[in-house]
Design a protein around this motif. Structure first.
Motif, PDB file in Angstrom:
ATOM      1  N   THR A  80      43.640  30.650  39.625  1.00 18.39           N
ATOM      2  CA  THR A  80      42.349  31.347  39.665  1.00 18.39           C
ATOM      3  C   THR A  80      41.636  31.135  41.010  1.00 18.39           C
ATOM      4  N   VAL A  81      41.698  29.919  41.538  1.00 21.80           N
ATOM      5  CA  VAL A  81      41.050  29.659  42.830  1.00 21.80           C
ATOM      6  C   VAL A  81      41.723  30.482  43.936  1.00 21.80           C
ATOM      7  N   TYR A  82      43.060  30.560  43.901  1.00 16.39           N
ATOM      8  CA  TYR A  82      43.800  31.359  44.895  1.00 16.39           C
ATOM      9  C   TYR A  82      43.364  32.827  44.822  1.00 16.39           C
ATOM     10  N   GLU A  83      43.320  33.375  43.609  1.00 21.78           N
ATOM     11  CA  GLU A  83      42.929  34.780  43.440  1.00 21.78           C
ATOM     12  C   GLU A  83      41.479  35.005  43.876  1.00 21.78           C
ATOM     13  N   THR A  84      40.614  34.054  43.510  1.00 24.03           N
ATOM     14  CA  THR A  84      39.194  34.225  43.837  1.00 24.03           C
ATOM     15  C   THR A  84      38.957  34.146  45.341  1.00 24.03           C
ATOM     16  N   MET A  85      39.610  33.201  46.004  1.00 24.87           N
ATOM     17  CA  MET A  85      39.426  33.070  47.445  1.00 24.87           C
ATOM     18  C   MET A  85      39.893  34.331  48.167  1.00 24.87           C
ATOM     19  N   GLY A 210      35.032  39.206  38.994  1.00 28.91           N
ATOM     20  CA  GLY A 210      36.139  40.153  39.111  1.00 28.91           C
ATOM     21  C   GLY A 210      37.468  39.533  38.727  1.00 28.91           C
ATOM     22  N   VAL A 211      37.735  38.331  39.217  1.00 26.37           N
ATOM     23  CA  VAL A 211      39.023  37.682  38.939  1.00 26.37           C
ATOM     24  C   VAL A 211      39.140  37.294  37.460  1.00 26.37           C
TER      25      VAL A 211
END
Length: 269
Positions: A80-85, A210-211
């Protein structure tokens, strides 16, 4: 000499007052947080609230330790952090570039203005099925959802800030024969730094929304997946744990943007 000493003393007193006020604010924030979790725990133990639905801090902590030990929380949080960043960076960059293009071409901005308003008013979640068809059920759909939610807002806000820069700055630069690129670099961009930073702060929240929505729809990994899975199996402790992790990491991202703001404002001053 005496006046200089008094000025230094007043300045030191002012700085001491600011530090004291900041410590007090932090103390009150900690007390509110502690009171919230204490009240929540007590309410759950004495069944003032339904412990099945609202869980309790102690249950969430136990699940947190369990998920850390089996490594699953690292996996879902990392995804989730990867997608959000990526959603945050790409959404902000694309929005800023679009805003720059619109400022560069007033004619193009007049043509696209109604379409921006229409697209901004549309519910972005409705694009979810289309994103699944285009990008499949992997990470790309969640990242695309994060971008779609933030890019138009970023474009509108930054373009409005570009357009509202004091026209006297432009006139002065035009008098000295500055090109449009020089006007953008020397006047438009520095004058809109505060707005750009504010947009970054807003985009922190929008990217997470969004994510998480994207993961609701398509993902098999991530905190959004854990939230929807927790609802499906009535494991609301898992839902609360996932929400807590989202809140903590979103707060860290917000603080990082705050540090960037201090750095830019300091350099600008």
């Amino acid at each position: 000499m005496k006046m200089t000493d008094n000025t230094t003393l007043f300045h030191q007193q002012y700085l001491h007052h600011l530090k004291k006020e900041k410590r007090l604010v932090r103390l009150y924030q900690f007390i509110i947080l502690l009171a919230f979790f204490t009240l929540w725990e007590i309410a759950s133990r004495f069944h003032w609230i339904d412990p099945l639905i609202f869980s309790s801090p102690s249950k969430i902590w136990k699940l947190f330790i369990s998920k850390l030990q089996d490594g699953s929380l690292y996996l879902h949080t990392g995804v989730t952090v990867y997608e959000t960043m990526l959603g945050f960076i790409l959404g902000t960059l694309l929005g800023a570039i679009l805003a720059g293009i619109l400022w560069w071409s007033p004619k193009l901005s007049k043509i696209l203005d109604p379409y921006l308003v229409i697209f901004n008013a549309m519910p972005k979640v409705a694009f979810g099925p289309m994103l699944i068809v285009i990008f499949g059920t992997g990470l790309n759909s969640s990242i695309a959802m994060g971008i779609i939610i933030s890019v138009i807002v970023t474009t509108i806000v930054i373009y409005t800030a570009f357009r509202d820069v004091d026209p006297n700055y432009i006139k002065v630069l035009q008098t000295f024969g500055a090109s449009r690129g020089q006007m953008f670099k020397e006047a438009i961009l520095p004058a809109t730094f505060p707005t750009i930073i504010s947009t970054l702060k807003v985009n922190v929240g929008l990217s997470w929304v969004g994510v998480i929505v994207g993961e609701y729809l398509v993902a098999s990994k991530g905190l959004g997946y854990l939230i929807i899975y927790g609802f499906q199996v009535f494991n609301f402790t898992l839902v609360m744990l996932s929400l807590m992790v989202v809140a903590v990491i979103a707060t860290i991202m917000y603080q990082l943007v705050g540090l960037l703001e201090k750095k830019l404002v300091k350099n600008d001053s």
